[in-house]
Design an enzyme around this catalytic site. Structure first.
Site, PDB file in Angstrom:
ATOM      1  N   LYS A  11       0.823  -1.215   0.000  1.00 18.76           N
ATOM      2  CA  LYS A  11       0.000   0.000   0.000  1.00 18.76           C
ATOM      3  C   LYS A  11       0.862   1.273   0.000  1.00 18.76           C
ATOM      4  O   LYS A  11       2.062   1.213   0.319  1.00 18.76           O
ATOM      5  CB  LYS A  11      -0.949  -0.038   1.205  1.00 18.76           C
ATOM      6  CG  LYS A  11      -1.914  -1.240   1.163  1.00 18.76           C
ATOM      7  CD  LYS A  11      -2.922  -1.211   2.308  1.00 18.76           C
ATOM      8  CE  LYS A  11      -3.827  -2.441   2.271  1.00 18.76           C
ATOM      9  NZ  LYS A  11      -4.895  -2.401   3.296  1.00 18.76           N
ATOM     10  N   PHE A  59     -15.169   3.797   7.182  1.00 14.22           N
ATOM     11  CA  PHE A  59     -13.784   4.090   6.791  1.00 14.22           C
ATOM     12  C   PHE A  59     -13.565   4.087   5.280  1.00 14.22           C
ATOM     13  O   PHE A  59     -12.453   4.296   4.814  1.00 14.22           O
ATOM     14  CB  PHE A  59     -12.814   3.101   7.473  1.00 14.22           C
ATOM     15  CG  PHE A  59     -13.063   1.637   7.162  1.00 14.22           C
ATOM     16  CD1 PHE A  59     -12.598   1.070   5.978  1.00 14.22           C
ATOM     17  CD2 PHE A  59     -13.769   0.834   8.055  1.00 14.22           C
ATOM     18  CE1 PHE A  59     -12.812  -0.271   5.686  1.00 14.22           C
ATOM     19  CE2 PHE A  59     -13.989  -0.520   7.766  1.00 14.22           C
ATOM     20  CZ  PHE A  59     -13.508  -1.067   6.577  1.00 14.22           C
ATOM     21  N   ARG A  87      -1.943 -14.763   4.430  1.00 14.54           N
ATOM     22  CA  ARG A  87      -2.646 -14.011   5.486  1.00 14.54           C
ATOM     23  C   ARG A  87      -2.015 -14.281   6.857  1.00 14.54           C
ATOM     24  O   ARG A  87      -1.974 -13.392   7.710  1.00 14.54           O
ATOM     25  CB  ARG A  87      -4.148 -14.297   5.460  1.00 14.54           C
ATOM     26  CG  ARG A  87      -4.789 -13.596   4.254  1.00 14.54           C
ATOM     27  CD  ARG A  87      -6.290 -13.576   4.277  1.00 14.54           C
ATOM     28  NE  ARG A  87      -6.903 -12.765   5.312  1.00 14.54           N
ATOM     29  CZ  ARG A  87      -7.339 -11.520   5.141  1.00 14.54           C
ATOM     30  NH1 ARG A  87      -7.165 -10.880   4.000  1.00 14.54           N
ATOM     31  NH2 ARG A  87      -7.946 -10.893   6.124  1.00 14.54           N
ATOM     32  N   THR A  93      -5.454  -7.402  10.647  1.00 16.18           N
ATOM     33  CA  THR A  93      -5.751  -6.114  10.004  1.00 16.18           C
ATOM     34  C   THR A  93      -5.287  -4.945  10.868  1.00 16.18           C
ATOM     35  O   THR A  93      -4.771  -3.941  10.354  1.00 16.18           O
ATOM     36  CB  THR A  93      -7.282  -5.996   9.760  1.00 16.18           C
ATOM     37  OG1 THR A  93      -7.739  -7.169   9.093  1.00 16.18           O
ATOM     38  CG2 THR A  93      -7.614  -4.763   8.939  1.00 16.18           C
ATOM     39  N   ARG A 104       2.586  -6.881   8.797  1.00 15.23           N
ATOM     40  CA  ARG A 104       1.883  -5.714   9.350  1.00 15.23           C
ATOM     41  C   ARG A 104       2.496  -5.269  10.672  1.00 15.23           C
ATOM     42  O   ARG A 104       2.579  -4.070  10.957  1.00 15.23           O
ATOM     43  CB  ARG A 104       0.393  -6.004   9.473  1.00 15.23           C
ATOM     44  CG  ARG A 104      -0.311  -5.902   8.122  1.00 15.23           C
ATOM     45  CD  ARG A 104      -1.747  -6.342   8.177  1.00 15.23           C
ATOM     46  NE  ARG A 104      -2.444  -6.035   6.930  1.00 15.23           N
ATOM     47  CZ  ARG A 104      -3.601  -6.577   6.573  1.00 15.23           C
ATOM     48  NH1 ARG A 104      -4.182  -7.470   7.366  1.00 15.23           N
ATOM     49  NH2 ARG A 104      -4.176  -6.244   5.433  1.00 15.23           N
ATOM     50  N   ASN A 114      -2.045  -0.114   6.745  1.00 13.47           N
ATOM     51  CA  ASN A 114      -1.529  -1.370   7.302  1.00 13.47           C
ATOM     52  C   ASN A 114      -0.641  -2.153   6.331  1.00 13.47           C
ATOM     53  O   ASN A 114      -0.639  -3.380   6.309  1.00 13.47           O
ATOM     54  CB  ASN A 114      -2.680  -2.225   7.853  1.00 13.47           C
ATOM     55  CG  ASN A 114      -3.689  -2.602   6.793  1.00 13.47           C
ATOM     56  OD1 ASN A 114      -3.559  -2.201   5.646  1.00 13.47           O
ATOM     57  ND2 ASN A 114      -4.685  -3.382   7.169  1.00 13.47           N
ATOM     58  N   HIS A 117      -2.108  -5.584   1.412  1.00  9.82           N
ATOM     59  CA  HIS A 117      -3.353  -6.332   1.233  1.00  9.82           C
ATOM     60  C   HIS A 117      -3.008  -7.781   0.917  1.00  9.82           C
ATOM     61  O   HIS A 117      -1.992  -8.043   0.265  1.00  9.82           O
ATOM     62  CB  HIS A 117      -4.163  -5.747   0.067  1.00  9.82           C
ATOM     63  CG  HIS A 117      -5.180  -6.715  -0.490  1.00  9.82           C
ATOM     64  ND1 HIS A 117      -6.388  -6.932   0.119  1.00  9.82           N
ATOM     65  CD2 HIS A 117      -5.133  -7.542  -1.567  1.00  9.82           C
ATOM     66  CE1 HIS A 117      -7.055  -7.856  -0.580  1.00  9.82           C
ATOM     67  NE2 HIS A 117      -6.315  -8.231  -1.602  1.00  9.82           N
TER      68      HIS A 117
END
Ligand code: ATP
Ligand code: MG
Length: 147
Positions: A11, A59, A87, A93, A104, A114, A117
């Site tokens: 991100k 959000f 994951r 998250t 993360r 964070n 993705h």
């Protein structure tokens, strides 16, 4: 049978902090093959489409602002059981709840910013990979012609 690919996005916050290299390093260390990759800026339509399931969330507008605020790296990662494995490697998250050593935990700034993705199901992984990459842009480790 579990799928062998997942889609990741590094991100804008992580890209702007020069974390592309360290995050790709974690991805390789975890045994993933990178079969497609691109650095570019998402437009509002792409970001809105990608996060459409969250359109009603409080959000959502902020998330779209953030995801279009700078370049991202989008990549397809391959490994047995890729969605679940990735994951597990990226962590919760909310980075304050992420396990030590997860991407993360190491690189996220907040719940919104964070770092990465990761697809949340094999079905969504297929949809997300097709959304960003044509067949000719993919170099699968499971295709003997490429490696
Ligand atoms: P991602 O889909 O990006 O891999 P995720 O599956 O862990 O993340 P989702 O519930 O799908 O989490 O949320 C999508 C993204 O929206 C999150 O990664 C985060 O950037 C943002 N987000 C989710 N919940 C919140 C929240 N409560 N406040 C701010 N941002 C949030
Ligand atoms: Mg999600």
């Amino acid at each position: 049978m579990a799928g062998t690919k997942t889609l990741t996005i590094i991100k804008p916050g992580a890209v702007s902090h020069e974390y592309i290299g360290p995050i790709l390093n974690k991805i390789n260390e975890a045994g993933f093959h990178i079969s497609a990759m691109r650095l570019f800026m998402l437009n509002r339509q792409q970001a809105g489409n990608f996060y459409q399931v969250h359109a009603e969330k409080p959000f959502y507008n902020s998330l779209i602002e953030f995801m279009t605020s700078g370049p991202v790296v989008v990549a397809i990662l391959e490994k047995e059981n890729a969605v679940i494995e990735y994951r597990r490697r990226i962590g919760h998250t909310d980075p304050s709840k992420a396990e030590p050593g997860t991407i993360r935990k190491m690189f996220a700034e907040s719940m919104e910013r964070n770092a990465v993705h990761g697809s949340d199901s094999d079905e969504n992984a297929e949809i997300e990979c097709d959304f960003f990459f044509s067949k000719s842009e993919r170099f699968s480790i499971f295709d003997k012609h490429h490696f």
